[in-house]
Design a protein around this motif. Structure first.
Motif, PDB file in Angstrom:
ATOM      1  N   PHE A 153       6.011  -3.685 -36.772  1.00 26.30           N
ATOM      2  CA  PHE A 153       4.931  -2.705 -36.650  1.00 26.30           C
ATOM      3  C   PHE A 153       3.685  -3.162 -37.389  1.00 26.30           C
ATOM      4  N   ASN A 154       3.858  -3.629 -38.623  1.00 29.38           N
ATOM      5  CA  ASN A 154       2.699  -4.061 -39.407  1.00 29.38           C
ATOM      6  C   ASN A 154       1.987  -5.233 -38.741  1.00 29.38           C
ATOM      7  N   LEU A 155       2.764  -6.119 -38.134  1.00 30.65           N
ATOM      8  CA  LEU A 155       2.148  -7.265 -37.445  1.00 30.65           C
ATOM      9  C   LEU A 155       1.299  -6.789 -36.269  1.00 30.65           C
ATOM     10  N   LEU A 156       1.840  -5.875 -35.466  1.00 30.84           N
ATOM     11  CA  LEU A 156       1.072  -5.358 -34.341  1.00 30.84           C
ATOM     12  C   LEU A 156      -0.153  -4.573 -34.813  1.00 30.84           C
ATOM     13  N   HIS A 157       0.045  -3.747 -35.830  1.00 26.69           N
ATOM     14  CA  HIS A 157      -1.059  -2.894 -36.279  1.00 26.69           C
ATOM     15  C   HIS A 157      -2.175  -3.697 -36.952  1.00 26.69           C
ATOM     16  N   SER A 158      -1.843  -4.871 -37.454  1.00 31.12           N
ATOM     17  CA  SER A 158      -2.887  -5.716 -38.054  1.00 31.12           C
ATOM     18  C   SER A 158      -3.876  -6.224 -37.007  1.00 31.12           C
ATOM     19  N   LYS A 159      -3.469  -6.198 -35.738  1.00 32.61           N
ATOM     20  CA  LYS A 159      -4.362  -6.643 -34.657  1.00 32.61           C
ATOM     21  C   LYS A 159      -5.126  -5.471 -34.041  1.00 32.61           C
ATOM     22  N   PHE A 160      -4.760  -4.257 -34.416  1.00 25.82           N
ATOM     23  CA  PHE A 160      -5.254  -3.060 -33.733  1.00 25.82           C
ATOM     24  C   PHE A 160      -6.775  -2.964 -33.764  1.00 25.82           C
ATOM     25  N   HIS A 161      -7.371  -3.164 -34.936  1.00 26.72           N
ATOM     26  CA  HIS A 161      -8.819  -2.954 -35.087  1.00 26.72           C
ATOM     27  C   HIS A 161      -9.645  -4.017 -34.384  1.00 26.72           C
ATOM     28  N   LEU A 162      -9.014  -5.120 -33.979  1.00 22.63           N
ATOM     29  CA  LEU A 162      -9.737  -6.203 -33.309  1.00 22.63           C
ATOM     30  C   LEU A 162      -9.732  -6.067 -31.795  1.00 22.63           C
ATOM     31  N   CYS A 163      -9.012  -5.086 -31.277  1.00 22.55           N
ATOM     32  CA  CYS A 163      -8.758  -5.022 -29.829  1.00 22.55           C
ATOM     33  C   CYS A 163      -9.671  -4.019 -29.133  1.00 22.55           C
ATOM     34  N   SER A 164      -9.732  -4.166 -27.816  1.00 18.86           N
ATOM     35  CA  SER A 164     -10.501  -3.248 -26.990  1.00 18.86           C
ATOM     36  C   SER A 164      -9.720  -1.951 -26.802  1.00 18.86           C
ATOM     37  N   ILE A 183       9.182   4.465 -32.639  1.00 20.79           N
ATOM     38  CA  ILE A 183       9.825   5.632 -33.256  1.00 20.79           C
ATOM     39  C   ILE A 183      11.173   5.897 -32.607  1.00 20.79           C
ATOM     40  N   ASN A 184      11.271   5.674 -31.304  1.00 18.62           N
ATOM     41  CA  ASN A 184      12.541   5.846 -30.607  1.00 18.62           C
ATOM     42  C   ASN A 184      13.521   4.735 -30.955  1.00 18.62           C
ATOM     43  N   LEU A 185      13.014   3.492 -31.001  1.00 20.85           N
ATOM     44  CA  LEU A 185      13.904   2.357 -31.289  1.00 20.85           C
ATOM     45  C   LEU A 185      14.305   2.304 -32.761  1.00 20.85           C
ATOM     46  N   PHE A 186      13.341   2.609 -33.627  1.00 20.76           N
ATOM     47  CA  PHE A 186      13.559   2.463 -35.082  1.00 20.76           C
ATOM     48  C   PHE A 186      13.150   3.764 -35.786  1.00 20.76           C
ATOM     49  N   PRO A 187      14.065   4.712 -35.927  1.00 11.78           N
ATOM     50  CA  PRO A 187      13.711   5.978 -36.591  1.00 11.78           C
ATOM     51  C   PRO A 187      13.147   5.789 -37.994  1.00 11.78           C
ATOM     52  N   GLU A 188      13.492   4.676 -38.660  1.00 14.51           N
ATOM     53  CA  GLU A 188      13.010   4.467 -40.021  1.00 14.51           C
ATOM     54  C   GLU A 188      11.502   4.219 -40.081  1.00 14.51           C
ATOM     55  N   THR A 189      10.896   3.920 -38.939  1.00 12.05           N
ATOM     56  CA  THR A 189       9.440   3.695 -38.924  1.00 12.05           C
ATOM     57  C   THR A 189       8.666   4.971 -38.608  1.00 12.05           C
ATOM     58  N   LYS A 190       9.376   6.067 -38.401  1.00 13.80           N
ATOM     59  CA  LYS A 190       8.736   7.292 -37.928  1.00 13.80           C
ATOM     60  C   LYS A 190       7.631   7.764 -38.864  1.00 13.80           C
ATOM     61  N   VAL A 191       7.902   7.824 -40.154  1.00 11.23           N
ATOM     62  CA  VAL A 191       6.924   8.343 -41.121  1.00 11.23           C
ATOM     63  C   VAL A 191       5.680   7.463 -41.144  1.00 11.23           C
ATOM     64  N   THR A 192       5.878   6.153 -41.189  1.00 10.29           N
ATOM     65  CA  THR A 192       4.741   5.225 -41.241  1.00 10.29           C
ATOM     66  C   THR A 192       3.866   5.351 -39.999  1.00 10.29           C
ATOM     67  N   ALA A 252      -2.971   9.665 -29.204  1.00 10.83           N
ATOM     68  CA  ALA A 252      -2.589   9.860 -30.596  1.00 10.83           C
ATOM     69  C   ALA A 252      -2.066  11.278 -30.821  1.00 10.83           C
ATOM     70  N   VAL A 253      -2.770  12.276 -30.279  1.00 14.59           N
ATOM     71  CA  VAL A 253      -2.364  13.673 -30.473  1.00 14.59           C
ATOM     72  C   VAL A 253      -1.016  13.941 -29.793  1.00 14.59           C
ATOM     73  N   GLU A 254      -0.871  13.494 -28.544  1.00 16.06           N
ATOM     74  CA  GLU A 254       0.356  13.770 -27.802  1.00 16.06           C
ATOM     75  C   GLU A 254       1.548  13.028 -28.392  1.00 16.06           C
ATOM     76  N   TYR A 255       1.354  11.771 -28.779  1.00 16.81           N
ATOM     77  CA  TYR A 255       2.463  11.011 -29.355  1.00 16.81           C
ATOM     78  C   TYR A 255       2.873  11.585 -30.707  1.00 16.81           C
ATOM     79  N   LEU A 256       1.886  12.023 -31.489  1.00 18.44           N
ATOM     80  CA  LEU A 256       2.205  12.631 -32.779  1.00 18.44           C
ATOM     81  C   LEU A 256       3.024  13.906 -32.577  1.00 18.44           C
ATOM     82  N   LYS A 257       2.602  14.733 -31.627  1.00 19.29           N
ATOM     83  CA  LYS A 257       3.326  15.978 -31.375  1.00 19.29           C
ATOM     84  C   LYS A 257       4.715  15.684 -30.825  1.00 19.29           C
ATOM     85  N   LEU A 258       4.806  14.712 -29.925  1.00 20.14           N
ATOM     86  CA  LEU A 258       6.098  14.360 -29.341  1.00 20.14           C
ATOM     87  C   LEU A 258       7.071  13.892 -30.414  1.00 20.14           C
TER      88      LEU A 258
END
Length: 854
Positions: free
Chosen positions: A442-453, A468-477, A499-505
Motif C-alpha cells: 500500500f505504501n509503495l502504491l500511495h507514494s506514487k499517488f500525488h504524481l499521477c493524473s 481492505i478486502n484482501l488485507f483487513p489489517e490495512t483497513k485503518v491506514t 473516496a466518500v463511497e469507498y470510505l462508507k463501504l
C-alpha cells in the motif's frame, strides 16, 4: 496552304480550351459540334487534337457527347496508330471521371485484341485502358490474360535489338512489360495449362536476367531492369502457387537487402514483408533475419528502418519470437519518435501471440512500459491486465514483478496503472513475504499517488478498497487516507465520489458483503485483441496489410491467452480497467443451448404475451453468475447487457442495464421474458423499455423475482431492436438459479453431522466426482462457496482440507435445508462434491450447478 492555316488556328484554339476554359463553362457545349466534325474527319492531326481536348477537359458533358463515338474510332481498322493511342487514353480518362457513361458492350472483345496490335505504342496505350476496365469488370475482360501472356512472352524472349524503337538502355519495352505484369495481377493464375506454363517460363526468364551481369553501368539500365523484376515478383506473390518461384524471388530480394541503393533496399524489404505471409516462402524469408536486424540498427533512412521493423514482425514465429522481440525492444530505446507507437504495438502483439512462458510475456510488457511508457497506449496495458486475469499460472509472478518495477525511483504512470490493478487483484499472492507485506504494498502504491493524473488516482483508490478486502489489517491506514480532506473534499468529482463511497463501504459493510462486492475479477471475454485492432488502424495507405500478415501467421488459429477467438472488434474501445475493479465488465461469448422451463415467478418487461424466442440461446454467461450477482451478462460490438442483483429470503430484484456501444440509435428496442406456461397467472408487468436507445446511451430495467417453489431452469430474456435498418434478435438465459435464495446457516460441528445423518435417504443425496476445471486455489474456492449463498463452516470437517457449508433455501411454499461437503484432491486434481437436501430435486440441481464452478 489553306490546310496549314486551319491547323495553325486549331492548335492554339484547342490549347486555349484545354487550359483556360472551365469544364463547367457554357462554352464547352458550344464547341462540341466542332469537336465532332474533327473526329469525323479523316485528318489524323485534327482527330488527335480533338481527342486530346476531350481528355484534358474530361467533363461529364464531354463523356455524354463522345463516350459512344470514341470506342468506334479505337477499334476501326482504318484508324491510324497515332489516333488509336490518343483514343485509348482519351477513353481511359472519360472512364475514370464518368464510368457509368463509358459502356464497352459490343466493343469489349475488339478492345482486348488490341493487345495483339503490331504497333507497340497502341498496345502500351490500350493496356492502360484494359487494366482499368479489368479492375472494375474482370469477368468481361478475362480473355485478355492469354493475350497478355503471349505478348509478354514475345517481349521477354526478344533481344534488345529486336525492338529497337522500344528498347530503353538495353531493356526491351520495359514500360509495356510492367503494364502487362500489372494487368495479370488483376486475375488468378491461368486455368489453361499451356498459358500457365508459358507465363511461368516468362517469370523464370525475368528472374534469370536479374542474375546476369548488367549490360550498362548507367542507372537508367538498372532502374528499367529492376522495375520489371519487382513487378514480376509482385505477380509471383499474387499467385502464391509456385513454391519454386516464391523461394527464388525471396533469394533475389535478399540480395537487394545489402544493395548500396536505398530505394532498392526499401522495395526489397517491402516485398519480403508480403512474401513472409506465404507458407511456401516464409522459411526462406527467415534466413535473412540477421541482415534485417542489422538494417534496423544501422539504416540512416527512417522509412527503411520502419520497413525493416515491418519485416521482422512479419517473419516472426515461435522459433524466433524471443530474438525478434528482444531486438525490437533494444531498437525502441533509440527509435525515431514517428514510429515508436507502432513499434510498441508490434512488440506487444508478438509477445502475446508467441508467449509460451507467460512470465516472459509479463517481463516484456513491463520492459516495454519502462522503455517507451509515453507511447504505450491504453490498449497495451489493458491487454496485459486481461492476460494476467485470464491466466491463473502467471498471476503470482505478475504481482511480484510489478511490485519490483514500482520500486524504481522514476516510474512511468502506465506502470503505476498496471501495478495498482494487479496488486489490487492479486497482491495477496505475494503478501507472505515480509518485503512485500500488505502495508508495504500500500505504501509503495500511495507514494506514487500525488504524481499521477486523475484517472490513475481513481484507479488507485479502487485498488485501496480492494486492499481492505484482501488485507483487513490495512483497513485503518487506508480509511485515514480516504478520510483526509484532499480526498473527500477533492475538487474532482470522480475522486471525491470514490473516496466518500469507498470510505462508507469499508465502514458499514460486513466482511461477507465486502467480499461479495469486491470479489476477484472474472476472466475477460474471448475476443480479438484490441492491440491488433489499433495496429490495423495505425497502418497508413501503401503500408503492408496487417490483416494479411495476421491471417497467415495464426499457427493455432488464435492469439495466446484465450482472448482472440471472437469476432472482429476493431471499431470498439476497450473498457477502462479503472471502472472494472468491481467486476462489472466481464462478457460472455455466444453459445447455443436448448430452451428450458422452470418454476419461478418473475416480472416481464413488456405487456405482450410470452413468446418462445427464435434466436439461439446464450447460456454461457448464465454459468458464470452461479456464484456471483454482478457483472456483464452479454457483450458484442453493438450492445452490452449488465446485471446487478440482490436477494433476500424468497424475493429478488435484478437490475438490467442495456448499453448502446455504437454511435447509431437503436430503434424498436423491446425486451421480453419467457417463462413456463403454468406460471402465466402469476405474471407481474412493468413498464416496457424505451423503444429508442441513443448512441452511447444506457437504459435500465428492474426485474422483481419471487421464488414460489424450487425450480431447475431459468427464464429467458429476448431482446429485439433495429440497428441500421437490420433487425437484431438475441436471447439470453437469465442467471436466476435456486441457490440465489439461500439464507446462510451457522452450525457447530456436532449439529452439522447430526443433521447430515438425518438427511440419509438415498434420494436426498446427490454426489459427483469430477476433474478440476480451474486451479485449486484455497481463497478462490472459499470465495465461490461464499458466493453460492451458504455459510462456510470452519473447524467442522475432521479433514481440514475439506469444505463444508450449510444454508436454507427460502421459497414461498416451504424451506429447503441444504448441507454441502466439498473434498478436493490436489494431487489428482479431482473433487468429490456431496449435497444433502430435504428435497431431492434441489440436491440434484445444486450438484449440477456447482460441478461447473470448480
Amino acid at each position: 496552304m489553306n490546310a496549314v492555316n486551319i491547323q495553325t488556328e486549331q492548335t492554339p484554339g484547342y490549347l486555349f480550351i484545354s487550359v483556360l476554359v472551365n469544364s463547367n463553362s457554357e462554352l464547352i457545349r458550344l464547341i462540341n459540334n466542332a469537336i465532332k466534325n474533327d473526329l469525323s474527319s479523316r485528318n489524323p492531326t485534327f482527330m488527335c487534337l480533338a481527342l486530346h481536348c476531350i481528355a484534358n477537359v474530361g467533363s461529364r458533358e464531354m463523356a455524354e457527347a463522345f463516350a459512344s463515338e470514341i470506342p468506334r474510332i479505337l477499334v476501326a481498322g482504318d484508324t491510324m496508330d497515332s489516333v488509336k493511342q490518343s483514343a485509348a487514353l482519351c477513353l481511359l480518362r472519360l472512364y475514370k471521371t464518368s464510368p457509368d457513361l463509358v459502356l464497352m458492350g459490343e466493343w469489349t472483345s475488339r478492345v482486348v485484341h488490341l493487345l495483339n496490335d503490331q504497333h507497340m505504342g497502341v498496345v502500351t496505350a490500350a493496356i492502360s485502358l484494359i487494366t482499368c476496365l479489368s479492375q472494375k469488370n474482370p469477368d468481361e475482360f478475362k480473355t485478355c490474360v492469354s493475350l497478355a501472356v503471349s505478348r509478354l512472352s514475345r517481349i521477354v524472349s526478344s533481344a534488345s535489338t529486336d525492338l529497337q524503337d522500344y528498347t530503353y538502355y538495353f531493356v526491351p519495352a520495359p514500360w509495356l512489360s510492367c503494364k502487362l505484369l500489372r494487368l495479370l495481377q488483376c486475375y488468378p493464375p491461368p486455368e489453361d495449362g499451356a498459358v500457365k506454363g508459358r507465363l511461368v517460363e516468362c517469370l523464370e526468364t525475368i528472374l534469370n536476367k536479374a542474375q546476369e551481369p548488367p549490360k550498362s553501368k548507367k542507372v537508367q539500365h538498372s532502374n528499367a531492369k529492376n522495375a520489371i523484376l519487382f513487378e514480376a515478383i509482385s505477380l509471383i506473390i499474387h499467385y502464391d502457387s509456385e513454391p519454386n518461384l516464391l523461394v527464388r524471388a525471396c533469394n533475389q530480394l535478399g540480395q537487394f537487402l545489402q544493395h548500396r541503393e536505398t530505394n532498392l533496399r526499401y522495395l526489397a524489404l517491402e516485398s519480403m514483408c508480403t512474401l513472409a505471409s506465404s507458407e511456401f516462402s516464409h522459411e526462406a524469408v527467415k534466413t535473412h533475419i540477421e541482415t534485417v536486424i542489422n538494417a534496423l540498427k544501422t539504416e540512416r533512412d527512417v522509412s527503411v528502418r520502419q520497413r525493416a521493423a515491418d519485416l521482422l514482425y512479419a517473419m516472426c514465429d515461435r522459433s524466433n519470437a524471443k530474438q525478434i522481440v528482444a531486438e525490437m525492444l533494444s531498437y525502441l530505446e533509440t527509435a525515431d519518435y514517428s514510429i515508436r507507437e507502432e513499434m510498441v504495438l508490434k512488440v506487444a502483439i508478438l509477445a502475446e501471440k508467441y508467449a509460451v512462458d507467460y512470465s516472459w510475456y509479463v517481463d516484456t510488457i513491463l520492459n516495454l512500459i519502462r522503455i517507451a511508457g509515453d507511447y504505450v497506449s491504453e490498449e497495451v496495458w489493458y491487454r496485459v491486465i486481461q492476460i494476467v486475469i485470464n491466466r491463473d499460472d502467471v498471476q503470482g509472478y505478475a504481482a511480484k514483478t510489478v511490485f519490483e518495477a514500482l520500486q524504481a525511483p522514476a516510474c512511468h504512470e502506465n506502470m503505476v496503472k498496471v501495478g495498482g490493478y494487479i496488486l489490487g487483484e492479486f497482491g495477496n499472492l505475494i503478501a507472505g513475504d515480509p518485503r512485500s507485506s500488505p502495508l508495504v504494498q500500500f505504501n509503495l502504491l500511495h507514494s506514487k499517488f500525488h504524481l499521477c493524473s486523475v484517472p490513475t488516482r481513481a484507479l488507485l483508490l479502487s485498488a485501496y478498497i480492494k486492499f481492505i478486502n484482501l488485507f483487513p489489517e490495512t483497513k485503518v491506514t487506508i480509511q485515514e487516507v480516504l478520510r483526509c480532506d484532499s480526498q473527500i473534499r477533492n475538487s474532482d468529482v470522480e475522486l471525491q465520489q470514490r473516496a466518500v463511497e469507498y470510505l462508507k463501504l469499508s465502514s458499514i459493510a460486513s466482511t461477507d458483503v465486502l467480499a461479495t462486492v469486491l470479489e476477484e475479477m472474472p476472466p475477460f471475454p474471448e475476443r480479438e485483441s484490441s492491440i491488433l485492432a489499433k495496429l490495423k488502424k495505425k497502418k497508413g495507405p501503401g503500408a503492408v496489410s496487417v490483416t494479411e500478415l495476421e491471417d497467415s501467421k495464426r499457427e493455432g488459429g488464435e492469439l495466446n491467452g484465450g482472448a482472440d477467438r471472437g469476432p472482429d472488434t476493431s471499431a470498439l474501445s476497450t473498457p477502462s480497467p479503472s471502472a472494472d475493479l468491481l467486476g462489472i465488465r466481464s462478457a460472455a461469448p455466444i453459445n447455443v443451448a436448448p430452451v428450458s422451463a422452470g418454476s419461478l415467478l418473475v416480472d416481464v418487461f413488456s405487456e405482450a404475451g410470452p413468446a418462445v424466442p427464435s434466436a439461439a440461446v446464450n447460456d454461457d454467461g448464465f454459468l458464470r453468475f452461479v456464484c456471483k450477482n454482478n457483472g456483464v451478462l452479454f457483450e458484442n460490438q453493438l450492445l452490452q447487457i449488465g446485471i446487478k442483483s440482490e436477494y433476500r429470503q424468497n424475493l429478488g430484484r435484478m437490475y438490467l442495464f442495456y448499453g448502446n456501444k455504437t454511435s447509431v440509435q437503436f430503434a424498436s428496442f423491446t425486451t421480453t421474458v419467457s417463462y413456463p406456461g403454468e406460471l402465466q397467472s402469476h405474471i407481474l408487468s412493468t413498464k416496457p423499455v424505451e423503444p429508442l436507445v441513443e448512441g452511447g446511451a444506457q437504459i435500465q430495467q428492474v426485474l422483481n423475482i419471487e421464488c414460489l417453489t424450487d425450480f431447475s431452469d431459468a427464464p429467458l430474456l429476448n431482446i429485439k431492436f433495429r440497428y441500421g435498418g437490420a433487425l437484431q434478435n438475441l436471447t439470453l438465459k437469465l442467471p436466476v438459479t435456486i441457490n440465489k435464495f439461500f439464507q446462510p446457516t451457522e452450525m457447530a460441528s456436532h449439529d452439522f453431522f447430526q443433521r447430515w445423518k438425518q438427511l440419509s435417504q438415498p434420494q436426498q443425496e446427490a454426489q459427483k466426482i469430477f476433474k478440476a476445471n480451474h486451479g485449486m486455489d484455497t481463497e478462490v474456492l472459499k470465495a465461490k462457496l461464499l458466493g453460492l449463498g451458504t455459510a462456510l463452516l470452519d473447524n467442522v470437517d475432521p479433514n481440514p482440507e475439506n469444505y463444508v457449508c450449510a444454508g436454507v433455501i427460502q421459497t414461498k411454499g416451504q424451506q429447503v435445508g441444504c448441507l454441502l461437503r466439498l473434498e478436493p484432491n490436489a494431487q489428482a486434481q479431482m473433487y468429490r462434491l456431496t449435497l444433502r437436501c430435504s428435497k431431492d430435486s434441489v440436491s440434484r440441481r445444486l450438484c449440477e450447478l456447482l460441478a461447473e464452478q470448480f
